[in-house]
Design a protein around this motif. Structure first.
Motif, short mmCIF file in Angstrom:
data_model
loop_
_atom_site.label_atom_id
_atom_site.label_comp_id
_atom_site.label_asym_id
_atom_site.label_seq_id
_atom_site.Cartn_x
_atom_site.Cartn_y
_atom_site.Cartn_z
N THR A 267 0.81 -1.21 0.00
CA THR A 267 0.00 0.00 0.00
C THR A 267 0.85 1.27 0.00
OG1 THR A 267 -0.20 -0.17 2.41
CG2 THR A 267 -2.02 -1.05 1.09
N ILE A 273 -0.41 4.97 -0.25
CA ILE A 273 -0.95 5.18 1.10
C ILE A 273 0.20 5.56 2.03
CG2 ILE A 273 -2.22 4.11 3.01
CD1 ILE A 273 -3.82 4.42 0.41
N LEU A 277 -1.39 5.87 7.81
CA LEU A 277 -2.74 5.47 7.43
C LEU A 277 -2.88 3.95 7.39
CD1 LEU A 277 -5.58 6.15 6.54
CD2 LEU A 277 -4.76 6.33 4.19
N CYS A 281 -5.21 1.48 9.74
CA CYS A 281 -6.14 0.49 9.19
C CYS A 281 -5.87 -0.90 9.76
CB CYS A 281 -6.03 0.44 7.66
SG CYS A 281 -6.66 1.90 6.82
N GLN A 328 -7.83 -0.63 -3.07
CA GLN A 328 -7.45 0.29 -4.14
C GLN A 328 -8.07 1.68 -3.99
OE1 GLN A 328 -5.08 -0.75 -6.39
NE2 GLN A 328 -5.17 -2.60 -5.12
N SER A 329 -9.14 1.78 -3.19
CA SER A 329 -9.79 3.08 -3.01
C SER A 329 -8.90 4.07 -2.28
CB SER A 329 -11.10 2.90 -2.23
OG SER A 329 -10.82 2.59 -0.86
N GLY A 330 -8.02 3.57 -1.44
CA GLY A 330 -7.14 4.44 -0.68
C GLY A 330 -7.83 5.16 0.46
N LYS A 331 -9.08 4.80 0.76
CA LYS A 331 -9.85 5.45 1.83
C LYS A 331 -9.93 4.53 3.04
CE LYS A 331 -12.60 8.11 -1.47
NZ LYS A 331 -13.96 8.37 -2.01
N VAL A 332 -9.94 5.13 4.21
CA VAL A 332 -9.81 4.36 5.45
C VAL A 332 -10.90 3.31 5.63
CG1 VAL A 332 -9.78 4.50 7.97
CG2 VAL A 332 -8.64 6.25 6.64
N VAL A 333 -12.17 3.73 5.57
CA VAL A 333 -13.25 2.79 5.87
C VAL A 333 -13.30 1.62 4.88
CG1 VAL A 333 -15.76 2.52 6.10
CG2 VAL A 333 -14.62 4.53 7.09
N PRO A 334 -13.28 1.87 3.55
CA PRO A 334 -13.25 0.73 2.62
C PRO A 334 -12.02 -0.17 2.82
CG PRO A 334 -13.80 2.75 1.45
CD PRO A 334 -13.37 3.15 2.82
N MET A 335 -10.86 0.43 3.12
CA MET A 335 -9.67 -0.38 3.33
C MET A 335 -9.81 -1.28 4.56
SD MET A 335 -6.54 2.24 2.44
CE MET A 335 -5.30 1.07 2.95
#
Length: 441
Positions: A267, A273, A277, A281, A328-335
């Motif tokens: 990541t 990332i 971060l 996660c 791949q979204s690079g966003k906390v919640v989806p990761m």
């Protein structure tokens, strides 16, 4: 037997499970902080190169060295645990791990002492590998062999619970120092988690001193039935079971280092990332894992260990695809959700496999057999997974599907071996029942 003696004896199963949990938590904390440092700093400090890929691969190679030393630890301490006792072996492994970890925190960098630095790092990693190689089997057995009848899987799972607890501690330790500026972090900040291991070592030794020797081992010792050469006996009578247990452990071991150690490098280097971060996660996912494992052990106790392990391995085969899509979204919640999907499947399997495998072997060679099975798997699946993952990410830049297929294959190996082990156990039970029926006539 006095009332107070009976009361103390009744508390031993819980005390043994707690000691297994605390001891393995400390051991895995030490192992995981090395893994995190290998992903974040060791490449730069001990294997400097103009090509970051080369430095990362060299750093992960020292990480793999610890895994290759683990079978040696399993052989040495498996022999001692089957010959002189589980407790003495565990006290020794804990001391070895703690001292080696503190020494890593005191080690000068390549810039100060040249080639001596990576050489010493590798040697200390070998000591860590030998120590954790002897630790796991003894901790599982101390908890499982103290367990009330019919509850081996659940009590043995407390040794497995030490892994996510150690991961949580290691992530907390590194998260607290990654907030430093880069110069301070590389100079002294990364050393603090290693030096903190000294305090944990004292706590672990005090707790383990209060646990009696395994009652099953004591019974064997009193009857003078302990094996003289347990490893030789394992190879002579149970090598097929050992091979199946090596394969069965695959996703429980490789999955941890895929979703944690490799995922940090992947990541930060390929998804863009930040270190803080991804550590945040992984910390959230580790808490989810810590909560999921006891629940998994409880469910397995009710539906059967073999059935549960098959379902968990199948789920693990499917889990990397949503994980990579969300990462791949690079966003906390989806990761967090994506990694948690894979980790819960893997951790559910990991929670139950220890008790299942330990029940396959006879008491007199059990420490040697399960240590050899687990640690050989650790050397191959655990040690090579970050290396293979790094190579695949470098070879297929921008494509995550080869990594997902690799993870699916790891889980598939475990599924096939669990099916085979269950079939062998059923066949053995059928043969014993038939023999008993014949003898009654």
């Amino acid at each position: 037997m006095t009332a107070s003696t009976q009361q103390a004896s009744a508390r031993q199963p819980v005390r043994a499970a707690l000691a297994a949990f605390i001891g393995t938590m400390i051991e895995w904390y030490d192992f995981y902080i090395y893994a995190t440092a290998a992903a974040l700093v060791f490449g730069e400090l001990y294997f400097p190169s103009e090509d970051r890929f080369v430095s990362t691969m060299a750093s992960f190679a020292t990480f793999a060295v610890g895994f290759f030393a683990r079978p040696l630890g399993g052989l040495i301490f498996g022999h001692l645990g089957d010959r002189i006792g589980r407790k003495k072996a565990l006290m020794t492994t804990l001391m070895m791990m703690g001292v080696a970890t503190v020494c890593v925190g005191l080690l000068p960098s390549y810039a100060k002492v040249g080639m001596l630095a990576p050489v010493l790092l590798v040697l200390l990693r070998v000591v860590q590998g030998v120590a954790v190689g002897g630790e796991w089997g003894g901790a599982v057995l101390m908890a499982g062999e103290h367990a009330p009848a019919g509850r081996r899987n659940f009590f043995a799972s407390f040794a497995q619970l030490g892994s996510p607890a150690g991961l949580i501690l290691s992530l907390l330790a590194f998260r607290s120092v990654t907030s430093l500026d880069k110069a301070d972090f590389l100079s002294w900040g990364w050393r603090l988690p290693f030096l903190a291991s000294a305090a944990l070592l004292v706590v672990g030794l005090m707790i383990r001193l209060g646990v009696n020797e395994s009652p099953e081992f004591e019974k064997l010792k009193d009857q003078r039935r302990t094996a003289k050469l347990p490893v030789a006996e394992v190879f002579r009578s149970a090598w097929g079971l050992v091979l199946l247990c090596i394969g069965a452990n695959t996703i429980g071991i490789a999955g941890v280092y895929f979703t944690n150690t490799f995922m940090i490098a992947y990541t930060t280097q390929y998804v863009g990332i930040t270190r803080s971060l991804i550590l945040d996660c992984l910390f959230a996912v580790a808490i989810i894992q810590f909560l999921a494992q006891p629940l998994a052990a409880w469910i397995a106790e009710r539906i059967g260990g073999a059935r549960f392990l098959k379902c968990a391995a199948l789920a693990a085969m499917l889990s990397p695809y949503p994980m990579f899509v969300l990462v791949q979204s690079g966003k906390v919640v989806p990761m967090v959700i994506g990694i948690a999907i894979a980790v819960v499947c893997m951790a559910s399997f990991y929670s139950v496999i220890a008790g299942f495998v330990s029940g396959v072997f006879a008491t007199r060679v059990r420490y040697s057999a399960i240590s050899l099975s687990y640690q050989v798997c650790g050397a191959v699946a655990g040690g090579l997974t970050p290396l293979v993952g790094t190579w695949l990410a470098h070879r297929y830049v921008g494509q995550w599907w080869p990594l997902a297929v690799f993870y699916t294959c790891l889980a598939g190996v475990s599924l096939v071996c669990i099916i085979a082990l269950d079939a062998r156990r059923a066949s053995h039970a059928h043969d014993e029942a038939a023999a008993e029926a014949l003898s009654s006539h």
